[in-house]
Design an enzyme around this catalytic site. Structure first.
Site, PDB file in Angstrom:
ATOM      1  N   HIS A 257     -18.963   8.197 -14.441  1.00  0.00           N
ATOM      2  CA  HIS A 257     -19.401   9.192 -15.413  1.00  0.00           C
ATOM      3  C   HIS A 257     -20.851   9.578 -15.265  1.00  0.00           C
ATOM      4  CE1 HIS A 257     -20.548   5.277 -16.901  1.00  0.00           C
ATOM      5  NE2 HIS A 257     -21.308   5.806 -17.836  1.00  0.00           N
ATOM      6  N   CYS A 258     -21.579   8.969 -14.308  1.00  0.00           N
ATOM      7  CA  CYS A 258     -23.028   9.221 -14.215  1.00  0.00           C
ATOM      8  C   CYS A 258     -23.464   9.827 -12.892  1.00  0.00           C
ATOM      9  CB  CYS A 258     -23.801   7.924 -14.452  1.00  0.00           C
ATOM     10  SG  CYS A 258     -23.797   7.354 -16.168  1.00  0.00           S
ATOM     11  N   ILE A 259     -23.367   9.054 -11.822  1.00  0.00           N
ATOM     12  CA  ILE A 259     -24.020   9.417 -10.570  1.00  0.00           C
ATOM     13  C   ILE A 259     -23.500  10.717  -9.963  1.00  0.00           C
ATOM     14  CG2 ILE A 259     -24.634   8.597  -8.262  1.00  0.00           C
ATOM     15  CD1 ILE A 259     -24.438   5.760  -9.314  1.00  0.00           C
TER      16      ILE A 259
END
Length: 427
Positions: A257-259
């Site tokens: 969900h981030c990188i």
């Protein structure tokens, strides 16, 4: 009373940490199934034990609801909602906007509103604050506004919400003091910064750092492979240097969900200042190209080792989650691998001990309901190749090495185990 909006991988662990800190907590979510499970004391997040959840529910320290009118009962409200990208890699702030509008509907003097969702620098001040101030209540005077980026790492058993240092910032001196007091009661260490924009930039910087370095080692993998050099051997040797080097490892692509998402929030925002973000965009291109590179290597291996075209082969993708030992498939490269294999005429299935079936996703809705294939000798021998995409710990890799006619390993699992054979290929 503390309200936590969004009871997913960030919100539910935070709610537990806040309850453990001695606050009463109301969790808010639009998914009624989550509320039912919480009320039954059954956790759906691996980072939260069911015993911990049920204990806080039974004691009355934590309750969950879909009734957003109860936001008016909360003194502190923390926003933990998704911040995805649009198809054109622009920020999708719709979840933040709708949530803030729901808060504004019951906003009262003295409340503190905290955004934890990862976003571009300036979101708290430029998006959240104006929505709240339409009520006539002013930030830093009537209400208190802050930003504290989430730093969850699903599957990492060495850290929990309370033990990860917390970046905090408030809109004004009083809000900053309140942020430090609140989070100081919940986590072990608070790290204040000068502004909400600086706090937003901290999280973006952390994820840009990882995205760029992963892209670098992915590019090196492609180059060294052409030279007949093992990238994993190189990285493991390089990391013995006690200074000036940090090990990053290649893979089949980025997930989570981030990188894969957050760096592009900064890319989008930088256009406002007419400044390029060449490293970020190049890293995105390299990381996005990895699934195609892996499938090319798979096709080459099938041709060279078995004399078969990918279009006539059955491939078992081992691991659907984006990282080891978690059930999280958000942005998982395994989904792209399956799509590419099938686009080239092959047949693809998957096995994942943490994912029993593929849930609905925005980009791969056609995969919904596909079930994990049992990992038996008969099943494995029925596939022409195993494509190892996620290196979960609870898999019998030695048996797979014995059963499968061809293995394409994107995580160097077999190399780490000391299993070397002609039918095992690194990619």
């Amino acid at each position: 009373m503390v309200g936590v909006i969004g009871l997913g991988y960030v919100g539910l662990p935070l709610a537990m940490a806040v309850a453990h800190g001695g606050f009463g907590v109301i969790g808010f979510d639009i998914d009624p199934e989550k509320i039912v499970r919480i009320e039954a004391g059954s956790s759906y997040i691996e980072a939260v034990a069911s015993d911990t959840l049920s204990g806080h529910v039974a004691s009355g320290a934590f309750a969950a609801t879909t009734d957003f009118e109860r936001l008016g009962d909360c003194d502190v409200i923390v926003i933990c909602v998704p911040t995805p990208l649009t198809k054109h890699r622009a920020p999708d702030l719709s979840y933040i906007v709708k949530t803030t509008e729901a808060i504004a509907a019951t906003l009262r003097r003295g409340q503190m509103i905290v955004l934890e969702s990862t976003t571009y620098p300036g979101t708290t001040d430029e998006v959240v604050r104006p929505i709240l101030e339409k009520t006539g209540l002013k930030s830093a005077t009537d209400i208190f506004l802050g930003f504290s980026p989430e730093r969850e790492d699903p599957g990492n058993r060495n850290f929990r919400t309370a033990s990860i240092p917390k970046i905090v910032a408030g809109d004004g001196a009083e809000a900053s003091s309140l942020m430090q007091a609140f989070y100081g009661a919940v986590v072990e260490k608070v790290v204040p910064v000068s502004s909400t924009a600086a706090a937003e930039a901290v999280k973006i910087t952390e994820n840009v750092f990882r995205a760029v370095n992963i892209a670098l080692v992915n590019e090196l993998k492609v180059v060294y492979d052409a030279m007949g050099i093992d990238i994993w051997e190189v990285v493991d040797a390089a990391k013995t240097k006690p200074f000036g080097y940090m090990a990053f490892y290649p893979g089949p692509g980025l997930g989570g969900h981030c990188i894969p998402i957050d760096p592009f929030y900064l890319t989008w925002k930088s256009h406002e200042y007419e400044l390029p973000t060449r490293f970020i965009e190049l890293a995105g291109e390299i990381n996005s190209s990895m699934p195609r590179y892996v499938v090319d290597r798979l096709a080459e291996a099938l041709d060279m080792k078995l004399g078969r075209a990918l279009s006539r082969c059955r491939v078992l993708v081992l691991g659907l989650a984006y990282k080891k030992n978690v059930p999280d498939i958000r942005e998982s490269p395994s989904l792209k691998l399956i799509e590419l294999i099938e686009a080239r005429g092959g047949e693809a299935a998957f096995h994942d001990p943490h994912v029993q079936s593929i849930p609905a996703t925005r980009e791969y809705l056609c995969f919904k309901g596909r079930a994990s294939t049992p990992l038996t000798e008969e099943m494995v021998r029925g596939f022409d190749a195993v494509l190892l995409a996620t290196d979960h710990d609870d898999v019998d890799y030695a048996s797979i090495a014995a059963w499968s006619p061809l293995i394409v390993d994107t995580r160097n699992v077999f190399g780490r185990m000391g299993i070397a054979a002609d039918h095992i290929v690194k990619a």
